[in-house]
Write an enzyme that holds these catalytic residues in place. Structure first.
Site, PDB file in Angstrom:
ATOM      1  N   LEU C  54     -32.084  47.340  35.662  1.00  0.00           N
ATOM      2  CA  LEU C  54     -31.665  47.670  36.822  1.00  0.00           C
ATOM      3  C   LEU C  54     -32.273  46.533  37.854  1.00  0.00           C
ATOM      4  O   LEU C  54     -33.773  46.388  37.679  1.00  0.00           O
ATOM      5  CB  LEU C  54     -32.368  48.910  37.465  1.00  0.00           C
ATOM      6  CG  LEU C  54     -31.448  50.024  36.640  1.00  0.00           C
ATOM      7  CD1 LEU C  54     -31.821  51.396  37.194  1.00  0.00           C
ATOM      8  CD2 LEU C  54     -29.840  49.974  36.261  1.00  0.00           C
ATOM      9  N   GLY C  99     -32.838  49.193  31.777  1.00  0.00           N
ATOM     10  CA  GLY C  99     -31.255  49.474  32.195  1.00  0.00           C
ATOM     11  C   GLY C  99     -30.522  48.477  31.076  1.00  0.00           C
ATOM     12  O   GLY C  99     -29.287  48.870  30.625  1.00  0.00           O
ATOM     13  N   ASN C 123     -38.876  50.637  28.989  1.00  0.00           N
ATOM     14  CA  ASN C 123     -40.232  50.348  29.579  1.00  0.00           C
ATOM     15  C   ASN C 123     -40.283  51.017  31.034  1.00  0.00           C
ATOM     16  O   ASN C 123     -41.526  50.599  31.811  1.00  0.00           O
ATOM     17  CB  ASN C 123     -40.646  48.993  29.606  1.00  0.00           C
ATOM     18  CG  ASN C 123     -39.836  48.106  30.351  1.00  0.00           C
ATOM     19  OD1 ASN C 123     -38.701  48.288  30.502  1.00  0.00           O
ATOM     20  ND2 ASN C 123     -40.233  47.193  30.841  1.00  0.00           N
ATOM     21  N   GLU C 124     -39.744  51.724  31.654  1.00  0.00           N
ATOM     22  CA  GLU C 124     -39.698  52.300  32.986  1.00  0.00           C
ATOM     23  C   GLU C 124     -41.291  52.566  33.444  1.00  0.00           C
ATOM     24  O   GLU C 124     -41.597  52.302  34.429  1.00  0.00           O
ATOM     25  CB  GLU C 124     -38.856  53.449  33.039  1.00  0.00           C
ATOM     26  CG  GLU C 124     -37.390  52.853  33.552  1.00  0.00           C
ATOM     27  CD  GLU C 124     -36.534  52.713  32.066  1.00  0.00           C
ATOM     28  OE1 GLU C 124     -37.204  52.682  31.209  1.00  0.00           O
ATOM     29  OE2 GLU C 124     -35.329  52.645  32.384  1.00  0.00           O
TER      30      GLU C 124
END
Lengths: 248, 248, 248
Positions: C54, C99, C123-124
């Site tokens: 994202l 994303g 890995n957010e």
């Protein structure tokens, strides 16, 4: 010893016909109600094949009533076997596609002969048909969602070594050691107190069994409307033709 | 450093008595409410045993009220530990059957001493009893449905190398490296922003925690009616006799 | 051949901006509605990166309306891709965090270049944010609950060999063999009758797709309220600063 052996002997390929399923369910129920019997080993008396799965002739060119009766018998086999209070061991001494695979997957433990020519899997997609949700759930519970998703979409038949790697069977043995090994595994499972083992098994499987019981009639209707489609009938006829040519 | 160490010291085997559980919960809650504390390492001060699990004497020949109080304490331990906002690491320096295994499984990470004499597992079935659904769900989430089904039915205790292979523990280390390794793992987990890590943990575990909270009283009643059966009481007494003989 | 290739070309890192997502969805829908097209291969035209995930600039300092529009586009991408009737193969020729990883995970099959410098993962948490439930469910279905729990909490990026070991990708190949391999895998999947394959895929994925459709507006509101927090905005700004410094 409290252990029964059920040996499939319906040549040429132990296909799960309405007769086979009816006899299977009657035999299993008798054992279930026999308090002296605590475990069953399933194996085949036909060389190279454990069971070829649902009998395609039962699904081709028959009446709606026949399809309903047949499908109810398939459901009954799974409900009885997956929910059995006995210890159930599959001694898989040959190939085991589709419904034959389901039969093995519904047991507590699977030992397969380590012959790479023998394969096992839910290969329905290859025939242009789709495994019902309870075949799928049984499969997912054993191999996990990802392996199931790929294997079901590709209609894969897994040769014995791959079946072991994916957890589809629990171990491989040489053909001459199969019955000895099955007996040893059975003894290991029977060493546990029946009551605790049965309650534990039920805790693991009850939600799935309940789901089919709750949707049983709907599942039969789904099967009938799917199998009655002309495109599906054509697929199955072509598949039977192919099998006949292969044989001759 | 923001890291606490909780060292179990309840000889001879760190069994989870009502007293142990009560003290465990009070200590954990204090740490949880201490904003300076971000992680806890659990280990044993007793040689060769991490925790032997639920104290059988609490389940034998006691009153219904006692069973209820004891079971509520077992639930409380799991609810607090599985739902902890802190990073929780089990440094498993000895065997860890039944409730001891649950304690380890409820942490974020498990390191076990690579001694093949040390084993871990939910072996309740061996005692003639059945792990409750939330023990089972915790186990399934870690090892998957198939391994759980087999292991729970057989009441298996897995030696350290097998525990690693099945994913029951995350890694094995030599005993003298255990604390160093636990500290290193803790540092790795604490490197993440607390807020994101806690929300992620909650996303993975909340449904399971909610399920026990919703069925807590029912689960207590189930435990009482099961444990009060004369056949179960007899099993437990026999098991205690066996343990005593083994010791002497 | 009935197979389309979608090559991401949005330098420098194929980030999933609102424009990228909009174009992606329009292109995919066109292919979906083109009866001649049975499969799509996704790959990158940008060296060393499949997709960076994202676009953070879409989540920083923008209006509530913008956040809503952006998040709806992210949802739309997943709903279309995860629910596609076509065979979808990700030819992952570079790193694929967050994303970008979701995009690959939503395909039917993932082939990754065997370069250990390329990594993939959700890995957010490293950025101080949390993957939504449908990212998590997609991940759990592929790697299982335990690997997902650990990987999501640590915000892990897995180098190609580890990604293979955890099942995050299905196989690794040398970069020069990637397109050939992707075509071969596609041919294998297209050998199955479309109808049976599509129904099977739907059986495996429908419950998850339905869950997002049922909670779509709620999920957008959650995203907006989370991303609008000053602490989160600060985290994202710091992360962007870090990326800029890394580049220069």
């Amino acid at each position: 010893t409290g252990v029964a052996m059920m040996k499939f002997k319906s040549p040429p390929v132990n296909s799960l016909s309405l007769d086979f399923l009816t006899e299977f369910c009657i035999s299993l129920e008798k054992l279930e109600n026999n308090r002296a019997c605590r475990g069953v080993i399933f194996t085949s008396a036909v060389p190279k094949i454990f069971s070829s799965g649902l009998d395609i002739t039962e699904m081709c060119g028959k009446s709606t009533e026949h399809y309903a009766e047949f499908w109810r018998a398939v459901q009954e086999m799974w409900l009885q076997l997956y929910g059995s209070n006995m210890v159930t061991v599959a001694a898989v001494n040959g190939s085991s596609p589709a419904g034959g695979c389901l039969l093995a997957l519904s047991c507590d433990y699977r030992i397969m002969v380590e012959n790479p020519k023998f394969s096992i899997g839910l290969n329905e997609a290859q025939l242009g048909i789709v495994a019902p949700f309870w075949f799928k759930d049984t499969f997912v519970n054993i191999v996990g969602h990802r392996v199931a998703e790929r294997s079901l979409q590709l209609g894969s038949l897994h040769a014995a070594p791959e079946a072991l790697r994916f957890g589809l069977v629990d171990e491989l043995v040489a053909e001459e050691k199969l019955q000895e090994k099955a007996a040893a595994v059975m003894a290991q499972w029977l060493a546990l107190p029946d009551h605790a083992r049965q309650l534990t098994k039920s805790m693991m499987r009850k939600a799935m069994l309940d789901r089919l019981v709750a949707h049983r009639e709907e599942d039969i209707q789904n099967f009938i409307s799917f199998i009655s489609k002309e495109s599906i009938q054509k697929s199955l006829r072509m598949y039977m033709e192919m099998l006949k040519k292969k044989k001759s």
